[in-house]
Design a protein around this motif. Structure first.
Motif, mmCIF file in Angstrom:
data_model
loop_
_atom_site.group_PDB
_atom_site.id
_atom_site.type_symbol
_atom_site.label_atom_id
_atom_site.label_comp_id
_atom_site.label_asym_id
_atom_site.label_seq_id
_atom_site.Cartn_x
_atom_site.Cartn_y
_atom_site.Cartn_z
ATOM 1 N N ILE A 33 52.384 43.533 150.132
ATOM 2 C CA ILE A 33 51.085 44.181 149.961
ATOM 3 C C ILE A 33 50.864 44.504 148.478
ATOM 4 O O ILE A 33 49.764 44.318 147.958
ATOM 5 N N ASP A 34 51.908 44.946 147.796
ATOM 6 C CA ASP A 34 51.782 45.240 146.364
ATOM 7 C C ASP A 34 51.352 44.006 145.578
ATOM 8 O O ASP A 34 50.498 44.094 144.688
ATOM 9 N N GLN A 35 51.924 42.847 145.891
ATOM 10 C CA GLN A 35 51.557 41.610 145.197
ATOM 11 C C GLN A 35 50.099 41.239 145.465
ATOM 12 O O GLN A 35 49.390 40.807 144.556
ATOM 13 N N ILE A 36 49.683 41.391 146.698
ATOM 14 C CA ILE A 36 48.301 41.068 147.063
ATOM 15 C C ILE A 36 47.328 41.969 146.308
ATOM 16 O O ILE A 36 46.359 41.495 145.705
ATOM 17 N N THR A 43 44.901 48.816 143.434
ATOM 18 C CA THR A 43 46.152 49.521 143.689
ATOM 19 C C THR A 43 46.472 49.502 145.179
ATOM 20 O O THR A 43 45.586 49.359 146.018
ATOM 21 N N ARG A 44 47.749 49.664 145.488
ATOM 22 C CA ARG A 44 48.210 49.628 146.878
ATOM 23 C C ARG A 44 47.524 50.693 147.738
ATOM 24 O O ARG A 44 47.271 50.475 148.912
ATOM 25 N N GLY A 45 47.211 51.813 147.153
ATOM 26 C CA GLY A 45 46.638 52.921 147.907
ATOM 27 C C GLY A 45 45.369 52.572 148.661
ATOM 28 O O GLY A 45 45.104 53.122 149.725
ATOM 29 N N GLY A 46 44.591 51.642 148.153
ATOM 30 C CA GLY A 46 43.347 51.272 148.808
ATOM 31 C C GLY A 46 43.501 50.294 149.959
ATOM 32 O O GLY A 46 42.561 50.096 150.731
#
Length: 72
Positions: A33-36, A43-46
Motif C-alpha cells: 500500500i505504501d508503494q501504491i 500518503t498512506r493515511g488516505g
C-alpha cells in the motif's frame, strides 16, 4: 473544509491507476500500500478513505484494466 466530491474522485482514480501499473509490473503480492500511495503522490493515511483493503483496490484496478485503461 471537506474535500469536494470531484477531488475525492480524482484522488481515487490516481490511486487505482498507480495500483494498476504496479500490480501489472510486480504482481499483487509484491506491491505494498505504501508503494501504491507513493506512486500516486499521496500518503498512506488516505488509503483507507477510499478502499477497505488492498484486495478491494486490486479488484478495482483489474476492472479499470478491463475497461480499457491498460495501456501501460
Amino acid at each position: 473544509m471537506p474535500y469536494s466530491a470531484e477531488h475525492k474522485r480524482r484522488t481515487r482514480t490516481k490511486i487505482v491507476e498507480a495500483a494498476r501499473i504496479l500490480f501489472n509490473r510486480h504482481g499483487f503480492e509484491n506491491v505494498t500500500i505504501d508503494q501504491i500511495m507513493d506512486a500516486a503522490g499521496l500518503t498512506r493515511g488516505g488509503f483507507y478513505n477510499h478502499f477497505k483493503n488492498k484486495q478491494a483496490l486490486y479488484g478495482e484496478a483489474v476492472a479499470s484494466f478491463l475497461m480499457g485503461r491498460g495501456a501501460q
